[in-house]
Scaffold this motif. Structure first.
Motif, PDB file in Angstrom:
ATOM      1  N   ASN A  78       0.841  -1.195   0.000  1.00  0.00           N
ATOM      2  CA  ASN A  78       0.000   0.000   0.000  1.00  0.00           C
ATOM      3  C   ASN A  78       0.882   1.253   0.000  1.00  0.00           C
ATOM      4  N   LEU A  79       0.724   2.104  -1.006  1.00  0.00           N
ATOM      5  CA  LEU A  79       1.571   3.307  -1.091  1.00  0.00           C
ATOM      6  C   LEU A  79       0.818   4.545  -0.608  1.00  0.00           C
ATOM      7  N   ILE A  80       1.401   5.240   0.352  1.00  0.00           N
ATOM      8  CA  ILE A  80       0.795   6.495   0.816  1.00  0.00           C
ATOM      9  C   ILE A  80       1.789   7.618   0.530  1.00  0.00           C
ATOM     10  N   GLU A  81       1.377   8.579  -0.294  1.00  0.00           N
ATOM     11  CA  GLU A  81       2.286   9.676  -0.642  1.00  0.00           C
ATOM     12  C   GLU A  81       1.936  10.939   0.126  1.00  0.00           C
ATOM     13  N   HIS A  82       2.944  11.637   0.606  1.00  0.00           N
ATOM     14  CA  HIS A  82       2.724  12.960   1.196  1.00  0.00           C
ATOM     15  C   HIS A  82       3.409  13.953   0.275  1.00  0.00           C
ATOM     16  N   LYS A  83       2.659  14.359  -0.744  1.00  0.00           N
ATOM     17  CA  LYS A  83       3.273  15.166  -1.807  1.00  0.00           C
ATOM     18  C   LYS A  83       3.873  16.469  -1.290  1.00  0.00           C
ATOM     19  N   GLU A  84       3.162  17.094  -0.310  1.00  0.00           N
ATOM     20  CA  GLU A  84       3.658  18.401   0.148  1.00  0.00           C
ATOM     21  C   GLU A  84       5.015  18.293   0.847  1.00  0.00           C
ATOM     22  N   PHE A  85       5.323  17.096   1.408  1.00  0.00           N
ATOM     23  CA  PHE A  85       6.621  16.931   2.077  1.00  0.00           C
ATOM     24  C   PHE A  85       7.624  16.165   1.209  1.00  0.00           C
ATOM     25  N   GLY A  86       7.167  15.660   0.082  1.00  0.00           N
ATOM     26  CA  GLY A  86       8.050  14.859  -0.758  1.00  0.00           C
ATOM     27  C   GLY A  86       8.419  13.533  -0.109  1.00  0.00           C
ATOM     28  N   THR A  87       7.538  13.020   0.776  1.00  0.00           N
ATOM     29  CA  THR A  87       7.817  11.742   1.430  1.00  0.00           C
ATOM     30  C   THR A  87       6.733  10.734   1.080  1.00  0.00           C
ATOM     31  N   ALA A  88       7.024   9.466   1.328  1.00  0.00           N
ATOM     32  CA  ALA A  88       6.033   8.428   1.054  1.00  0.00           C
ATOM     33  C   ALA A  88       6.249   7.263   1.993  1.00  0.00           C
ATOM     34  N   CYS A  89       5.204   6.465   2.138  1.00  0.00           N
ATOM     35  CA  CYS A  89       5.299   5.294   2.996  1.00  0.00           C
ATOM     36  C   CYS A  89       4.716   4.099   2.242  1.00  0.00           C
ATOM     37  N   ILE A  90       5.414   2.988   2.281  1.00  0.00           N
ATOM     38  CA  ILE A  90       4.867   1.765   1.681  1.00  0.00           C
ATOM     39  C   ILE A  90       4.610   0.758   2.802  1.00  0.00           C
ATOM     40  N   GLU A  91       3.360   0.350   2.926  1.00  0.00           N
ATOM     41  CA  GLU A  91       3.021  -0.676   3.925  1.00  0.00           C
ATOM     42  C   GLU A  91       2.961  -2.015   3.213  1.00  0.00           C
ATOM     43  N   LEU A  92       3.826  -2.915   3.600  1.00  0.00           N
ATOM     44  CA  LEU A  92       3.864  -4.206   2.922  1.00  0.00           C
ATOM     45  C   LEU A  92       2.960  -5.205   3.619  1.00  0.00           C
ATOM     46  N   GLU A  93       2.574  -6.221   2.838  1.00  0.00           N
ATOM     47  CA  GLU A  93       1.624  -7.179   3.398  1.00  0.00           C
ATOM     48  C   GLU A  93       2.181  -7.946   4.598  1.00  0.00           C
ATOM     49  N   ASN A  94       3.492  -8.172   4.630  1.00  0.00           N
ATOM     50  CA  ASN A  94       4.070  -8.936   5.751  1.00  0.00           C
ATOM     51  C   ASN A  94       4.255  -8.118   7.027  1.00  0.00           C
ATOM     52  N   GLY A  95       3.776  -6.846   7.022  1.00  0.00           N
ATOM     53  CA  GLY A  95       3.853  -6.053   8.259  1.00  0.00           C
ATOM     54  C   GLY A  95       5.015  -5.072   8.281  1.00  0.00           C
ATOM     55  N   ASN A  96       5.929  -5.178   7.330  1.00  0.00           N
ATOM     56  CA  ASN A  96       7.011  -4.194   7.271  1.00  0.00           C
ATOM     57  C   ASN A  96       6.482  -2.868   6.747  1.00  0.00           C
ATOM     58  N   THR A  97       7.016  -1.769   7.256  1.00  0.00           N
ATOM     59  CA  THR A  97       6.715  -0.483   6.622  1.00  0.00           C
ATOM     60  C   THR A  97       8.018   0.153   6.157  1.00  0.00           C
ATOM     61  N   LEU A  98       7.918   0.816   5.014  1.00  0.00           N
ATOM     62  CA  LEU A  98       9.069   1.473   4.406  1.00  0.00           C
ATOM     63  C   LEU A  98       8.758   2.944   4.301  1.00  0.00           C
ATOM     64  N   ASP A  99       9.552   3.777   4.957  1.00  0.00           N
ATOM     65  CA  ASP A  99       9.357   5.219   4.806  1.00  0.00           C
ATOM     66  C   ASP A  99      10.440   5.758   3.892  1.00  0.00           C
ATOM     67  N   VAL A 100      10.015   6.604   2.960  1.00  0.00           N
ATOM     68  CA  VAL A 100      10.973   7.147   2.009  1.00  0.00           C
ATOM     69  C   VAL A 100      11.038   8.665   2.165  1.00  0.00           C
ATOM     70  N   VAL A 101      12.222   9.197   2.376  1.00  0.00           N
ATOM     71  CA  VAL A 101      12.367  10.653   2.389  1.00  0.00           C
ATOM     72  C   VAL A 101      13.447  11.068   1.408  1.00  0.00           C
ATOM     73  N   THR A 102      13.367  12.324   0.986  1.00  0.00           N
ATOM     74  CA  THR A 102      14.359  12.870   0.063  1.00  0.00           C
ATOM     75  C   THR A 102      15.361  13.682   0.855  1.00  0.00           C
ATOM     76  N   SER A 103      16.605  13.537   0.580  1.00  0.00           N
ATOM     77  CA  SER A 103      17.580  14.408   1.260  1.00  0.00           C
ATOM     78  C   SER A 103      18.089  15.436   0.259  1.00  0.00           C
ATOM     79  N   ARG A 104      18.455  16.564   0.793  1.00  0.00           N
ATOM     80  CA  ARG A 104      18.876  17.660  -0.081  1.00  0.00           C
ATOM     81  C   ARG A 104      20.298  18.084   0.212  1.00  0.00           C
TER      82      ARG A 104
END
Ligand code: ATP
Length: 437
Positions: A78-104
């Protein structure tokens, strides 16, 4: 700052297969987009400590949302995007969550004649974090898979079991880090490094705890009251730094109180076979902590401990009624109905708190007796049974049900048939009384 080049490849390979695969895939997506990708923070800390962590934070030098979309198309979930912050989260079926951020990338202008220095974007990301042990990254691109990035000496501090901030103003910038420092020290069995300790003490002296918003304080406090920390003497540590007094000047957590908190688990287990509902242990801990505060002062601090109205009311009602309840129970020959009425209105957390909080033999005996013998007593007939007896619905129903309950608690009637007979007799009496007037 130096860049440690310890290779963590072997450690990552020993992780569960799905996590290894996930990190590999993140690296492949980075290669595909020609960007560097790192796993950072708590995951790296726990990997090096050999502890499981299911929350994976990825930092990408480049467009984080583009990266997250590509990764999501390969991993699913499941992909959840936070466009205003440029971040996103992927919730995987096995219970892992992946948070993605951009560094500048950022530029630092040094005073005097020194040149403008450009810092790599991963450096910037790590420099914003709290403690050295939380400020490490591991690159996952194929060519550099497993390369540890440690600009601030996190590995060294981990070896010496130290919690250290990156710079002196860290706690002023974000005072919640004070509570985070205590949390990690307690959970990992680490020591707060001397200079960091001084920064904390100064920040507390400057009243920084009072500057944290109620919501954030509560979030941290609730985390700290979790079993993982409670078992490791977090209360003594909070006490040492006068955190409770910073929340309210009269909130003093004595050793006696700390011992009572330690007893809570035992008290929960005393009754555990006699109830089915889930008991919220944190509420009982909070009841113990707030117990000595004057009632009207409890109202001032309680929202720093619990968010929901129902929990607030539960704690308040329990503490408000404590003296009164103890007074009633502190007697040799209490009748069953008084006992029932005294305790019936209280929550399970309240009852366990009353038991845990006192050492008086009578009181403990009566609470136990109530839990075992009285708490589950209910009328087994319903309104429909009264209708079947041709009793007209109205206020009489409540009178009858209350009387049935009382008779059952007193042991005067036992089963459904008794109840029906009793209801009928009572109705006749009420009617007779009325007709007689
Ligand atoms: P846990 O296992 O308790 O979740 P964690 O380190 O993953 O530990 P999080 O609160 O999820 O804890 O934070 C993730 C990372 O974000 C931390 O490792 C830290 O690098 C950074 N971080 C979190 N809160 C702060 C803060 N208040 N100031 C600076 N950095 C922070």
């Amino acid at each position: 700052t130096t860049e440690e080049t310890v290779n963590c490849k072997e450690k990552i390979k020993q992780l569960p297969k799905d996590i290894y695969y996930l990190l590999k895939t993140a690296g492949e997506v980075g290669d595909y987009l020609d960007k560097k990708v790192f796993v950072v923070g708590g995951f790296v800390r726990d990997l090096l400590l050999g502890k499981e962590n299911l929350d994976i934070d990825l930092v990408i030098e480049g467009d984080g949302l583009l990266f997250a979309n590509e990764l999501h198309s390969r991993l699913g979930g499941n992909l959840i995007e936070h466009k205003e912050f440029g971040t996103a989260c992927i919730e995987l079926e096995n219970g892992n969550t992946l948070d993605v951020v951009t560094s500048r990338r950022e530029y630092y202008e040094y005073p005097a004649a020194l040149p403008v220095v450009e810092r790599s974007s991963i450096w910037n990301d790590l420099f914003r974090r709290d403690f050295t042990i939380n400020c490490m990254a591991i690159q996952v691109n194929k060519d550099s898979f497993g390369r540890l990035i440690d600009y601030f000496g996190g590995l060294e501090d981990m070896r010496h079991k130290k919690i250290r901030v990156l710079y002196n103003l860290s706690f002023i910038e974000d005072p919640t880090r004070i509570l985070r420092a205590l949390r990690f020290a307690s959970r990992l069995g680490f020591r707060i490094e001397d200079e960091t300790n001084n920064f904390i003490e100064e920040a507390i002296k400057d009243g920084m705890i009072g500057k944290v918003s109620v919501d954030r304080i509560r979030e941290e406090i609730l985390l700290l009251l979790d079993d993982r920390y409670l078992d490791k003497n977090i209360l003594s540590l909070l006490n040492h730094y006068n955190i409770f007094q910073a929340l309210h000047p009269q909130l003093i957590v004595t050793d006696i109180k700390i011992n009572k908190v330690k007893d809570i688990q035992k008290s929960i287990e005393v009754f555990s076979t006699f109830y089915k509902e889930k008991v919220n242990k944190k509420l009982i801990v909070i009841m113990e902590l707030l117990d000595d505060l004057p009632i009207d002062e409890i109202f001032q601090v309680i929202n720093k401990f619990v968010p929901h109205k129902s929990s607030i009311l539960n704690i308040q009602a329990t503490l408000e009624e404590k003296e009164h309840t103890y007074k009633i129970l502190d007697t040799e020959d209490l009748d069953r109905y008084t006992l029932y009425n005294t305790l019936h209105k209280h929550s399970m957390e309240g009852l366990i708190f009353y038991y845990n909080n006192c050492t008086n033999g009578y009181i403990r005996h009566y609470i136990t007796y109530y839990m075992v013998n009285l708490r589950n007593i209910k009328a087994s007939i319903s309104g429909k049974d009264l209708v079947d007896l041709n009793i007209k619905p109205g206020p009489t129903y409540k009178i009858i049900f209350d009387a049935i309950l009382k008779a059952k608690v007193l042991g005067e009637i036992y089963d459904r048939r008794d109840e029906i007979n009793y209801a009928y007799r009572l109705y006749e009496e009420i009617k007779g009384g009325r007709d007689g007037v």
